[in-house]
Design an enzyme around this catalytic site. Structure first.
Site, PDB file in Angstrom:
ATOM      1  N   CYS A  18      -1.460   6.687   9.908  1.00  0.00           N
ATOM      2  CA  CYS A  18      -0.334   6.057  10.595  1.00  0.00           C
ATOM      3  C   CYS A  18      -0.770   4.785  11.308  1.00  0.00           C
ATOM      4  CB  CYS A  18       0.256   7.020  11.624  1.00  0.00           C
ATOM      5  SG  CYS A  18       1.090   8.426  10.903  1.00  0.00           S
ATOM      6  N   CYS A  42       5.182  -4.062  16.250  1.00  0.00           N
ATOM      7  CA  CYS A  42       4.695  -3.007  17.142  1.00  0.00           C
ATOM      8  C   CYS A  42       3.202  -3.204  17.424  1.00  0.00           C
ATOM      9  CB  CYS A  42       4.947  -1.635  16.514  1.00  0.00           C
ATOM     10  SG  CYS A  42       6.707  -1.264  16.270  1.00  0.00           S
ATOM     11  N   CYS A  92       0.386  -1.132  15.473  1.00  0.00           N
ATOM     12  CA  CYS A  92       0.534  -1.019  14.020  1.00  0.00           C
ATOM     13  C   CYS A  92       0.015  -2.260  13.308  1.00  0.00           C
ATOM     14  CB  CYS A  92       2.007  -0.795  13.676  1.00  0.00           C
ATOM     15  SG  CYS A  92       2.329  -0.622  11.902  1.00  0.00           S
ATOM     16  N   CYS A 100       6.261  -6.207   8.026  1.00  0.00           N
ATOM     17  CA  CYS A 100       7.291  -5.611   8.894  1.00  0.00           C
ATOM     18  C   CYS A 100       7.636  -6.614   9.992  1.00  0.00           C
ATOM     19  CB  CYS A 100       6.767  -4.311   9.512  1.00  0.00           C
ATOM     20  SG  CYS A 100       7.989  -3.473  10.562  1.00  0.00           S
ATOM     21  N   GLU A 128       0.835  -1.191   0.000  1.00  0.00           N
ATOM     22  CA  GLU A 128       0.000   0.000   0.000  1.00  0.00           C
ATOM     23  C   GLU A 128       0.873   1.246   0.000  1.00  0.00           C
ATOM     24  OE1 GLU A 128      -3.942  -1.876   2.156  1.00  0.00           O
ATOM     25  OE2 GLU A 128      -2.800  -0.353   3.247  1.00  0.00           O
ATOM     26  N   CYS A 161       3.637   8.837   0.447  1.00  0.00           N
ATOM     27  CA  CYS A 161       4.021   7.968   1.564  1.00  0.00           C
ATOM     28  C   CYS A 161       4.295   6.583   0.982  1.00  0.00           C
ATOM     29  CB  CYS A 161       2.906   7.919   2.607  1.00  0.00           C
ATOM     30  SG  CYS A 161       3.269   6.832   4.010  1.00  0.00           S
TER      31      CYS A 161
END
Length: 349
Positions: A334, A120, A123, A116, A91, A109
């Site tokens: 975010c 976290c 996230c 990842c 994305e 962005c």
């Protein structure tokens, strides 16, 4: 097998043409054709001889993403889902910005990994786990696809993934996009956001000094940060601070500390005091306090103490701004980027 020509910097492409006993300026012609004229086929680069075009076509391909979907938010952020050559999905977000006097500009962005590895807790991307790094050409192609919509003046590496865990490909993508023979974007218009991969912050300071650095801190208390960001336990706060002090001195650039304010987790007075203490030895620093965007993988809530927290930082001499992320209503803000590549659809977050 053919190679993606967008993985090559100008210098590498010059080396390729030298191996063919061709003039170096042919590389500049190809760069201009791909990054300025946006050619999507070697056969369309008519400044080259037919023989050279056929040679390029036999050795390389030009990455072209397949767009799976796009959604535009009420506040002018458009989230794109792109399919890679291996059917994985990423994305990217195009953000429209308008200042008080009506000037408009666009920010891209970009993602740097499929998934990842850092896990976290706040996230959605972290909950995917890591699938693979993006290649240089895949990072570059995101930018080019977004710029089909509007001219872009800024890049933030704040999409899916940890940029400093894919450092070499991010570095090469920056070299390509800032090359005067290509897109010629200014390095000071580029921000790399890291969760705090300490050794690579030193490398960034030494090798790409003009780009801006943002650090996802989210707590200046070690035990809390370890809980929120479990993949960073090998990069403790004291070592992170040493790296940021070095970055300040080496580059003269301001470090932006990104801080999600989560209700009852990291928004107390003691949290604010720890943040002030962490920032004390940094010569050039500012804090972005970010409104938490809820996702269904946890029970976190936005803080009710945002103004109070900001006032404490300001009173103690820290530059601190409150920032609302754009694109919340289309899961483009975010912490909300995630894809389900197995089902070939995006998560409805």
């Amino acid at each position: 097998m053919k190679k993606d020509i967008k993985n090559l910097t100008l210098r590498e492409l010059e080396g390729f043409f030298a191996s063919l006993n061709e003039k170096k300026y042919r590389a500049k012609e190809v760069f201009n054709a791909i990054y300025k004229e946006r050619k999507e086929s070697f056969l369309a680069i008519t400044t080259l001889s037919k023989e050279i075009r056929e040679t390029l076509d036999n050795i390389f391909y030009i990455t072209i993403f397949k767009e799976i979907s796009r959604k535009t938010s009420k506040d002018d952020a458009t989230k794109f889902v792109f399919e890679l050559s291996d059917k994985r999905l990423i994305e990217s977000v195009l953000i429209k910005n308008t200042n008080k006097i009506g000037r408009t500009w666009f920010t891209a962005c970009l993602s740097t990994q499929v998934g990842c590895p850092l896990g976290c807790q706040f996230c959605a991307t972290g909950k995917m786990g890591i699938i693979r790094n993006l290649e240089t050409g895949e990072i570059v192609e995101q930018f080019l696809r977004l710029e089909r919509e509007n001219p872009i003046s800024n890049i933030v590496f704040m999409g899916m993934g940890e940029p400093l865990l894919n450092y070499e490909n991010v570095k090469k993508a920056i070299q390509i996009l800032t090359d005067e023979n290509g897109r010629n974007l200014g390095k000071r218009h580029i921000t790399i956001s890291t969760s705090g991969i300490t050794p690579m912050i030193y490398k960034l300071a030494d090798e790409i000094q003009s780009v801006k650095l943002a650090v996802s801190l989210h707590s200046a208390i070690q035990i809390k940060r370890d809980s929120l960001m479990p993949g960073l336990k090998n990069y403790p706060l004291n070592k992170l601070k040493e790296a940021l002090v070095y970055y300040n001195k080496k580059t003269g650039n301001t470090v932006t500390l990104e801080y999600l304010l989560i209700d009852g987790i990291n928004d107390s007075k003691s949290d604010a005091e720890a943040l002030v203490k962490f920032s004390r030895d940094l010569r050039f620093v500012k804090v972005n306090l970010i409104h938490y965007n809820e996702i269904p993988i946890n029970n976190f809530k936005p803080s009710s103490k945002e103004i109070e927290f900001q006032k404490f930082l300001l009173t103690n001499g820290l530059r601190a701004t409150l920032r609302l992320s754009k694109g919340t209503d289309v899961s483009a803000a975010c912490g909300q980027l995630a894809t389900n590549s197995k089902e070939n659809i995006q998560f409805k977050i």
